[in-house]
Each structure stands twice: as C-alpha cells, then as structure tokens.
Scaffold this motif. Structure first.
Motif, mmCIF file in Angstrom:
data_model
loop_
_atom_site.group_PDB
_atom_site.id
_atom_site.type_symbol
_atom_site.label_atom_id
_atom_site.label_comp_id
_atom_site.label_asym_id
_atom_site.label_seq_id
_atom_site.Cartn_x
_atom_site.Cartn_y
_atom_site.Cartn_z
ATOM 1 N N VAL A 6 -7.506 -7.866 -5.375
ATOM 2 C CA VAL A 6 -6.305 -7.443 -5.498
ATOM 3 C C VAL A 6 -5.731 -7.093 -4.242
ATOM 4 O O VAL A 6 -4.762 -7.514 -3.886
ATOM 5 C CB VAL A 6 -6.056 -6.348 -6.721
ATOM 6 N N TRP A 7 -6.578 -6.316 -3.447
ATOM 7 C CA TRP A 7 -6.146 -5.740 -2.125
ATOM 8 C C TRP A 7 -5.567 -7.201 -1.381
ATOM 9 O O TRP A 7 -4.681 -7.279 -0.572
ATOM 10 C CB TRP A 7 -7.078 -5.027 -1.429
ATOM 11 N N ASP A 8 -6.557 -8.193 -1.273
ATOM 12 C CA ASP A 8 -6.521 -9.318 -0.884
ATOM 13 C C ASP A 8 -5.192 -9.984 -1.212
ATOM 14 O O ASP A 8 -4.137 -10.537 -0.181
ATOM 15 C CB ASP A 8 -7.609 -10.321 -0.863
ATOM 16 N N PRO A 52 0.782 0.180 -9.109
ATOM 17 C CA PRO A 52 0.830 1.386 -8.414
ATOM 18 C C PRO A 52 0.963 0.975 -7.162
ATOM 19 O O PRO A 52 1.704 1.745 -6.273
ATOM 20 C CB PRO A 52 -0.507 2.120 -8.729
ATOM 21 N N ILE A 53 0.317 -0.061 -6.538
ATOM 22 C CA ILE A 53 0.547 -0.288 -5.456
ATOM 23 C C ILE A 53 2.027 -0.882 -4.915
ATOM 24 O O ILE A 53 2.385 -0.397 -3.933
ATOM 25 C CB ILE A 53 -0.434 -1.519 -4.906
ATOM 26 N N GLU A 54 2.359 -1.446 -5.908
ATOM 27 C CA GLU A 54 3.875 -1.961 -5.446
ATOM 28 C C GLU A 54 4.972 -0.775 -5.357
ATOM 29 O O GLU A 54 5.988 -0.808 -4.612
ATOM 30 C CB GLU A 54 4.284 -3.031 -6.796
ATOM 31 N N ARG A 59 8.443 2.192 -2.256
ATOM 32 C CA ARG A 59 8.851 3.465 -1.708
ATOM 33 C C ARG A 59 8.639 3.652 -0.067
ATOM 34 O O ARG A 59 9.761 3.901 0.495
ATOM 35 C CB ARG A 59 8.033 4.659 -2.247
ATOM 36 N N LYS A 60 7.696 3.260 0.401
ATOM 37 C CA LYS A 60 7.624 3.241 1.858
ATOM 38 C C LYS A 60 8.628 2.226 2.626
ATOM 39 O O LYS A 60 9.126 2.602 3.571
ATOM 40 C CB LYS A 60 6.119 2.940 2.462
#
Length: 75
Positions: A6-8, A52-54, A59-60
């Motif tokens: 998923v990180w990839d 949650p990563i989204e 936000r950032k």
C-alpha cells in the motif's frame, strides 16, 4: 507485506489528486483501487490502509498551500 504494498501504491498516486479550487480534497480512490489491482495489492488492504494515509496527505498538502510554500510541492 501488504502495508509495504500500500505504501508503494501511495508513492504512485501523485497524479491522482482530486482538487477543488485551491485545496486538495483527496485521491481518486477508483484509480487507486485500479492501480492497486494492477499491482496485485489486496483490495482489503487498500480499503483499510489508504484512507488514513490520504487524510494525512490532504492535511499536509493543504497546510503547505495555505502557508504559501506549495511551490516546493510542484502543485
């Protein structure tokens, strides 16, 4: 293993941003799921880990845009 997959996938979603006016509102999740499927990533892992990563990404990036330093992000 699925977390790394998923990180990839996250690293590949730069061109799949959904934007409204001067704000990023998220990723195109349909495209994310299709890219993930093409890469062989479990759809369950994508559904669990990507939102949650989204949220952090949105936000950032929006913080960067509002602070005037969005040019560093190439947006």
């Amino acid at each position: 293993m699925e977390g790394w997959q998923v990180w990839d996938l996250v690293q590949r979603l730069g061109g799949q941003l959904r934007v409204s006016g001067n704000a990023v509102i998220g990723w195109d999740m349909g495209a994310a799921l299709q890219i993930g499927a093409a890469l062989g990533v479990s759809p369950i892992a994508i559904a669990e880990l990507l939102p949650p990563i989204e949220a952090v990404m949105v936000r950032k990036i929006n913080d960067e845009i509002s602070s005037g330093s969005a040019e560093r992000l190439n947006i």
